[in-house]
Design a protein around this motif. Structure first.
Motif, PDB file in Angstrom:
ATOM      1  N   ILE A  96     -11.333   1.918   5.534  1.00 36.48           N
ATOM      2  CA  ILE A  96     -10.284   1.116   5.687  1.00 36.48           C
ATOM      3  C   ILE A  96      -8.967   1.771   5.584  1.00 36.48           C
ATOM      4  O   ILE A  96      -7.983   1.678   6.337  1.00 36.48           O
ATOM      5  CB  ILE A  96     -10.276  -0.188   4.278  1.00 36.48           C
ATOM      6  N   ALA A  97      -8.871   2.728   4.600  1.00 37.84           N
ATOM      7  CA  ALA A  97      -7.576   3.666   4.755  1.00 37.84           C
ATOM      8  C   ALA A  97      -7.149   4.094   6.044  1.00 37.84           C
ATOM      9  O   ALA A  97      -6.211   4.165   6.483  1.00 37.84           O
ATOM     10  CB  ALA A  97      -7.519   4.783   3.527  1.00 37.84           C
ATOM     11  N   LEU A  98      -8.303   4.889   6.780  1.00 30.90           N
ATOM     12  CA  LEU A  98      -8.131   5.337   8.136  1.00 30.90           C
ATOM     13  C   LEU A  98      -7.690   4.069   8.926  1.00 30.90           C
ATOM     14  O   LEU A  98      -6.904   4.445   9.927  1.00 30.90           O
ATOM     15  CB  LEU A  98      -9.307   6.015   8.590  1.00 30.90           C
ATOM     16  N   LEU A 113       2.527  -2.264   4.906  1.00 33.62           N
ATOM     17  CA  LEU A 113       2.297  -3.455   5.465  1.00 33.62           C
ATOM     18  C   LEU A 113       0.600  -3.529   5.753  1.00 33.62           C
ATOM     19  O   LEU A 113       0.034  -4.586   5.080  1.00 33.62           O
ATOM     20  CB  LEU A 113       2.977  -4.012   6.538  1.00 33.62           C
ATOM     21  N   GLY A 114       0.098  -2.840   6.100  1.00 35.16           N
ATOM     22  CA  GLY A 114      -1.127  -2.732   6.617  1.00 35.16           C
ATOM     23  C   GLY A 114      -2.096  -2.778   4.958  1.00 35.16           C
ATOM     24  O   GLY A 114      -2.905  -3.549   5.006  1.00 35.16           O
ATOM     25  N   ALA A 115      -1.599  -2.037   4.218  1.00 33.04           N
ATOM     26  CA  ALA A 115      -2.358  -2.054   2.840  1.00 33.04           C
ATOM     27  C   ALA A 115      -2.293  -3.188   2.271  1.00 33.04           C
ATOM     28  O   ALA A 115      -3.158  -3.750   1.455  1.00 33.04           O
ATOM     29  CB  ALA A 115      -1.774  -0.901   1.955  1.00 33.04           C
ATOM     30  N   TYR A 116      -1.084  -4.146   2.217  1.00 35.58           N
ATOM     31  CA  TYR A 116      -0.891  -5.200   1.638  1.00 35.58           C
ATOM     32  C   TYR A 116      -1.856  -6.398   2.605  1.00 35.58           C
ATOM     33  O   TYR A 116      -2.496  -7.333   1.816  1.00 35.58           O
ATOM     34  CB  TYR A 116       0.385  -6.006   1.751  1.00 35.58           C
ATOM     35  N   ILE A 117      -1.885  -6.192   3.702  1.00 34.10           N
ATOM     36  CA  ILE A 117      -2.839  -7.086   4.587  1.00 34.10           C
ATOM     37  C   ILE A 117      -4.490  -6.935   4.145  1.00 34.10           C
ATOM     38  O   ILE A 117      -5.023  -7.844   3.899  1.00 34.10           O
ATOM     39  CB  ILE A 117      -2.748  -7.095   6.060  1.00 34.10           C
ATOM     40  N   PHE A 118      -4.803  -5.540   4.138  1.00 33.99           N
ATOM     41  CA  PHE A 118      -6.124  -5.305   3.774  1.00 33.99           C
ATOM     42  C   PHE A 118      -6.694  -5.613   2.357  1.00 33.99           C
ATOM     43  O   PHE A 118      -7.474  -6.205   1.865  1.00 33.99           O
ATOM     44  CB  PHE A 118      -6.503  -3.948   4.420  1.00 33.99           C
ATOM     45  N   GLY A 119      -5.676  -5.516   1.371  1.00 35.44           N
ATOM     46  CA  GLY A 119      -5.805  -5.689   0.124  1.00 35.44           C
ATOM     47  C   GLY A 119      -5.748  -7.052  -0.132  1.00 35.44           C
ATOM     48  O   GLY A 119      -6.506  -7.747  -0.913  1.00 35.44           O
ATOM     49  N   GLY A 120      -4.934  -7.777   0.704  1.00 28.67           N
ATOM     50  CA  GLY A 120      -4.767  -9.338   0.471  1.00 28.67           C
ATOM     51  C   GLY A 120      -6.398  -9.901   0.878  1.00 28.67           C
ATOM     52  O   GLY A 120      -6.629 -10.904   0.200  1.00 28.67           O
ATOM     53  N   TYR A 145     -14.127  -5.435   5.663  1.00 22.42           N
ATOM     54  CA  TYR A 145     -14.845  -4.613   6.549  1.00 22.42           C
ATOM     55  C   TYR A 145     -14.658  -5.323   8.088  1.00 22.42           C
ATOM     56  O   TYR A 145     -14.376  -4.746   8.889  1.00 22.42           O
ATOM     57  CB  TYR A 145     -16.073  -4.183   6.409  1.00 22.42           C
ATOM     58  N   LEU A 146     -15.058  -6.474   8.286  1.00 25.29           N
ATOM     59  CA  LEU A 146     -14.902  -7.166   9.586  1.00 25.29           C
ATOM     60  C   LEU A 146     -13.538  -7.226   9.996  1.00 25.29           C
ATOM     61  O   LEU A 146     -13.291  -7.020  11.063  1.00 25.29           O
ATOM     62  CB  LEU A 146     -15.598  -8.418   9.233  1.00 25.29           C
ATOM     63  N   ILE A 147     -12.604  -7.330   9.066  1.00 18.61           N
ATOM     64  CA  ILE A 147     -11.153  -7.452   9.577  1.00 18.61           C
ATOM     65  C   ILE A 147     -10.756  -5.877  10.003  1.00 18.61           C
ATOM     66  O   ILE A 147     -10.174  -5.854  11.021  1.00 18.61           O
ATOM     67  CB  ILE A 147     -10.154  -7.982   8.140  1.00 18.61           C
ATOM     68  N   THR A 148     -11.219  -5.122   9.305  1.00 13.80           N
ATOM     69  CA  THR A 148     -10.895  -3.575   9.689  1.00 13.80           C
ATOM     70  C   THR A 148     -11.473  -3.525  11.188  1.00 13.80           C
ATOM     71  O   THR A 148     -10.803  -2.688  11.907  1.00 13.80           O
ATOM     72  CB  THR A 148     -11.749  -2.364   8.681  1.00 13.80           C
ATOM     73  N   ILE A 149     -12.784  -3.681  11.304  1.00 10.34           N
ATOM     74  CA  ILE A 149     -13.178  -3.496  12.515  1.00 10.34           C
ATOM     75  C   ILE A 149     -12.555  -4.261  13.761  1.00 10.34           C
ATOM     76  O   ILE A 149     -12.207  -3.711  14.753  1.00 10.34           O
ATOM     77  CB  ILE A 149     -14.906  -4.001  12.804  1.00 10.34           C
TER      78      ILE A 149
END
Length: 178
Positions: A96-98, A113-120, A145-149
């Protein structure tokens, strides 16, 4: 502050350190000679070498800094978020960090911003589980993980646009003898 106080000032010190780190990296890359050299090595290591910069040294220092940040993240995970060590506790957070770096197009503010979105998304799935929503727990657990993909697919659909901000020499080997 009745409402904003708990929102802004009730976090662990690592949250504030991470915010300061993002601001510091942005300032370093934008306003210092070292940041200019690092960006020059990232854009064209041959040109940076021709100007007399030690490309291998700069790359190694950048890798060391990235490794130190990853180590701080792992330490925060095992000491703050889950105050114990358990096998597999990262559960794919490195991927997710990558994805956040790709999403951010190598810009520090967008990393935040991305960290807050994925953390949220991760917190939302935990809150939905705790609220007893009638969605199977497996679907909620896979949602970050689905959001990451999905983000990676959307970003890679416009290959030229996604690669627009990537360093030009990213992934290319440097040989000083050329």
């Amino acid at each position: 502050l009745p409402i904003l106080g708990p929102i802004l000032f009730s976090h662990d010190i690592t949250v504030y350190a991470a915010l300061a780190l993002v601001a510091g990296v942005w300032w370093f890359l934008k306003y210092t000679r070292g940041g200019l050299i690092l960006r020059a090595v990232g854009e064209s290591h041959d040109a940076a070498h021709a100007l007399g910069y030690k490309v291998v040294k700069v790359r190694i220092l950048a890798i060391m800094f990235g490794g130190a940040c990853a180590g701080l993240g792992g330490a925060a995970l095992s000491l703050v978020r889950v105050p114990q060590w358990t096998e597999g506790m990262t559960a794919g957070a490195g991927w997710i960090a990558l994805a956040i770096v790709v999403f951010a197009s190598w810009k520090p503010a967008r990393v935040l911003l991305g960290a807050y979105i994925f953390g949220g998304v991760a917190v939302l799935q935990l809150n939905l589980q705790a609220a007893g929503v009638s969605i199977p727990v497996e679907y909620l657990s896979m949602s970050p993980y689905l959001i990451t993909i999905i983000v990676l697919v959307v970003m890679s659909a416009h290959r030229n646009k996604a690669a627009l901000n990537a360093p030009a020499a990213l992934g290319r080997a440097f040989h000083a003898s050329r």
